[in-house]
Each structure stands twice: as structure tokens, then as C-alpha cells.
Design an enzyme around this catalytic site. Structure first.
Site, PDB file in Angstrom:
ATOM      1  N   LYS A  87       0.850  -1.205   0.000  1.00 20.80           N
ATOM      2  CA  LYS A  87       0.000   0.000   0.000  1.00 20.80           C
ATOM      3  C   LYS A  87       0.880   1.247   0.000  1.00 20.80           C
ATOM      4  O   LYS A  87       0.648   2.195  -0.749  1.00 20.80           O
ATOM      5  CB  LYS A  87      -0.928   0.000   1.230  1.00 20.80           C
ATOM      6  CG  LYS A  87      -2.081  -0.987   1.100  1.00 20.80           C
ATOM      7  CD  LYS A  87      -2.861  -1.192   2.391  1.00 20.80           C
ATOM      8  CE  LYS A  87      -3.863  -2.336   2.218  1.00 20.80           C
ATOM      9  NZ  LYS A  87      -4.563  -2.747   3.408  1.00 20.80           N
ATOM     10  N   GLN A 105      -4.952  -1.519   9.445  1.00 26.69           N
ATOM     11  CA  GLN A 105      -4.818  -2.858   8.872  1.00 26.69           C
ATOM     12  C   GLN A 105      -5.407  -3.920   9.808  1.00 26.69           C
ATOM     13  O   GLN A 105      -5.105  -3.938  11.006  1.00 26.69           O
ATOM     14  CB  GLN A 105      -3.331  -3.149   8.586  1.00 26.69           C
ATOM     15  CG  GLN A 105      -3.070  -4.434   7.836  1.00 26.69           C
ATOM     16  CD  GLN A 105      -3.623  -4.456   6.418  1.00 26.69           C
ATOM     17  OE1 GLN A 105      -3.748  -3.419   5.769  1.00 26.69           O
ATOM     18  NE2 GLN A 105      -3.985  -5.618   5.929  1.00 26.69           N
ATOM     19  N   ASP A 135     -11.487   2.566   3.537  1.00 28.01           N
ATOM     20  CA  ASP A 135     -11.798   1.129   3.473  1.00 28.01           C
ATOM     21  C   ASP A 135     -13.295   0.898   3.267  1.00 28.01           C
ATOM     22  O   ASP A 135     -13.709  -0.175   2.831  1.00 28.01           O
ATOM     23  CB  ASP A 135     -11.432   0.463   4.815  1.00 28.01           C
ATOM     24  CG  ASP A 135     -10.148  -0.357   4.736  1.00 28.01           C
ATOM     25  OD1 ASP A 135      -9.855  -0.888   3.661  1.00 28.01           O
ATOM     26  OD2 ASP A 135      -9.468  -0.461   5.774  1.00 28.01           O
TER      27      ASP A 135
HETATM   28  N1  GUN Z   1      -6.858  -6.911   5.994  1.00 34.22           N
HETATM   29  C1  GUN Z   1      -7.074  -7.686   4.894  1.00 34.22           C
HETATM   30  N2  GUN Z   1      -7.718  -6.980   3.944  1.00 34.22           N
HETATM   31  C2  GUN Z   1      -7.905  -5.742   4.426  1.00 34.22           C
HETATM   32  C3  GUN Z   1      -8.498  -4.558   3.897  1.00 34.22           C
HETATM   33  O1  GUN Z   1      -9.007  -4.512   2.770  1.00 34.22           O
HETATM   34  N3  GUN Z   1      -8.480  -3.471   4.719  1.00 34.22           N
HETATM   35  C4  GUN Z   1      -7.937  -3.511   5.968  1.00 34.22           C
HETATM   36  N4  GUN Z   1      -7.992  -2.396   6.685  1.00 34.22           N
HETATM   37  N5  GUN Z   1      -7.386  -4.586   6.485  1.00 34.22           N
HETATM   38  C5  GUN Z   1      -7.367  -5.692   5.722  1.00 34.22           C
END
Ligand code: GUN
Length: 302
Positions: free
Chosen positions: A54, A98, A121
């Protein structure tokens, strides 16, 4: 017949270059860039690799990116205070915590503390509600479902009036993608069925699907004979079924398998996403799109 491959890796590059151009233009005209903070708690290896990707993508696009790493034993209160700090920071347009979080953290409390207008998100109840209402109400469609819809549209698959069958009812993929595909909107207008572990005859439902979206997390769950000839198959499954040595790097890497038996399914489907290289690359791409959208909202451009 061999299905057309819907490659997430290629669609990602198309979308990222669109975002990059827009970021440059906004920077020139308004002197602002999208700001994204990724909060990583602890040292879960999968989370570290997602967050690293990311950060790399945000940097490549010219975003302001803050990687805020916190120790495994942080309290819910301290995490809430951190979120409050970023909620108030005008240079930050997207806050991503996350998941999963360590056990001592109240995950719901943390996600609900993020300002809904920075919740890139799309997990906050306000954004879930906005998504359900649809149309101009929608601010941040959750990233994986948004990526799925983008792939279907860019592959030229007709969604209007199509029978869409979604396998899986998770809050992150199944429920939101079902909701998005039934909206009165371009790239949607479908007739949607959601099936799950308690569904009586999964095969019968899948066989009707013009667009089959599988997000069950069970390797090889969908059998080739369940696929309607010519259907569009979107495989969201990323199942680690073993390890191998990478030819490129010589390092150990996971062997990934989807929820659909790809080799046989591609001889029946009209179009299909591979695993890896299908839906996976789209999630981070859509996160970047949401962060740019958030900046545009603050500037009155969206
Ligand atoms: N953990 C696995 N996929 C995601 C996601 O799309 N967003 C977040 N915040 N955590 C994750």
C-alpha cells in the site's frame, strides 16, 4: 472454448495511471495531494506485506503517505487517540487500520472511531449505509467489491439484467458486492442471489449465473460443472495451499489457489479471473482511488 482472462495486474496499471494523472493535475491547480495513513499494529507477516505494498503504491502515485507502526501490545484507548489525531489532520484524507488487530483491541470501537469521511476502506457503518442507499450517497465503496465491479465492467461484461450469483456473505466482500450489483446504476442493474454455507443446493444456483462471484475462502469449492457455459467468473479466493521456491527471487513463497478450479473452469467460462493476478491487485488500486476521491470531496471536486 478457452475463457478470456480478466487480468487484475493489467487493469491495475490502467487505473493507477489514471489516478497518477489526476493527482498531478490537482497538485498543479490546488497545491494539494491525497494523504493516506496506514496504521499497522504488531508484526503479522501477511499484514506487513499488504501494508508495504500500500505504501509503495501510494508513493508511486505522489500521495503523502504515513506508515504508522504500533507495537502489538497497544491499548484500545491509545489506538483511539491516534485515530483522533489523524481525524483532525487536514493533510490526511484516508485512514486505514490494517486488520486483523490483536485480541486485546476492540476492533469495532476502533473502526467506528474513524471519521466516515476519511474511511477509505468503507468499513464504517455510515459508509455501509451510504452504499446500501446507492447513487450519489456512496462515498467509499469497499475496495475489494469496488475492484470486482471495475473488472466486470472493464472486461465488457453486460451487467444489466444479468443473473449474478455471489458465493459467500462476508461483510468485506459478499454482502457489499451483492448490494452494489443490484443498484440502479451503470455496471449494476443485475438480479442478485447470495448463497452461503447453509444454502441447500449451491450447484443449482451457480448454474444459473451469468456472473459468478466466489468469495468463500474454500479452495476449489466451485466445481467446473457448476459453471454456465460462457459465464463471467470472478474468483476472490486467495487460499495458501503450500509453499514453493520463487524462480525469480529464490525465496520461499506461498502457493495460492482460488475458490474455483481454474484449469477446468477456463474451458467453460466466457471470461475468468486468475489466482494470483486477478482480484488481488485490484484491492489496493481501489484504496488509492478512494483516497483520491476523499481529497476531491474536500476540494469540492467530487
Ligand atoms: N486486511 C485484509 N484486507 C484488508 C483490507 O481490505 N483493509 C484492511 N484495513 N485490512 C485488511
Amino acid at each position: 472454448m478457452t475463457a478470456k482472462l480478466i487480468k487484475g495486474t493489467e487493469i491495475r496499471e490502467e487505473i493507477l495511471s489514471e489516478i497518477e494523472k489526476e493527482v498531478k493535475k490537482i497538485k498543479e491547480e490546488h497545491g494539494k495531494v491525497p494523504g493516506l495513513v496506514t496504521i499497522l499494529v504488531g508484526e503479522n507477516p501477511a499484514s506487513i506485506s499488504y501494508v508495504t505494498l500500500k505504501v509503495k503504491t501510494a508513493n508511486r502515485l505522489g500521495f503523502k503517505e504515513i506508515q504508522d507502526n504500533q507495537s502489538e501490545d497497544i491499548s484500545t484507548e491509545d489506538l483511539l487517540a491516534l485515530i483522533d489525531k489523524y481525524n483532525k489532520d487536514d493533510s490526511i484524507h484516508g485512514i486505514l487500520v490494517q486488520l486483523p488487530l490483536p485480541k486485546q483491541i476492540d476492533e469495532k470501537k476502533v473502526l467506528n472511531a474513524i471519521d466516515p469521511d476519511k474511511d477509505v476502506d468503507g468499513f464504517h457503518p455510515v459508509n455501509v449505509g451510504r452504499l446500501m442507499i446507492g447513487g450519489a450517497e456512496v462515498r467509499f465503496p469497499p475496495c475489494t467489491p469496488a475492484g470486482i465491479q471495475e473488472m466486470i465492467v472493464r472486461a465488457g461484461v453486460e451487467t444489466s439484467g444479468a443473473e449474478v450469483v455471489v458465493v459467500g456473505r462476508s461483510n468485506i466482500v459478499g454482502k457489499p458486492i451483492a448490494n452494489m450489483m443490484l443498484q440502479k446504476a451503470d455496471g449494476a442493474n443485475s438480479t442478485v442471489t447470495v448463497i452461503h454455507t447453509r444454502t441447500k443446493d449451491m450447484a443449482a444456483h451457480c448454474k444459473r449465473a451469468d456472473i459468478l462471484i466466489v468469495a468463500a475462502g474454500v479452495p476449489g469449492l466451485v466445481k467446473p460443472e457448476w459453471i454456465k457455459p460462457g459465464a463471467c467468473v470472478i474468483d476472490v479466493g486467495v487460499n495458501r495451499v503450500g509453499e514453493k521456491i520463487s524462480e525469480k527471487t529464490g525465496k520461499k513463497i506461498a502457493i495460492l489457489k482460488g475458490d474455483v478450479d481454474f484449469d477446468e473452469a477456463k474451458e467453460i467460462a466466457g471470461s475468468i479471473t486468475p489466482v494470483p493476478g486477478g482480484v488481488g491487485p485490484m484491492t489496493i488500486t481501489m484504496l488509492m482511488k478512494n483516497t483520491l476521491k476523499s481529497l476531491k470531496f474536500t476540494l469540492g471536486l467530487a
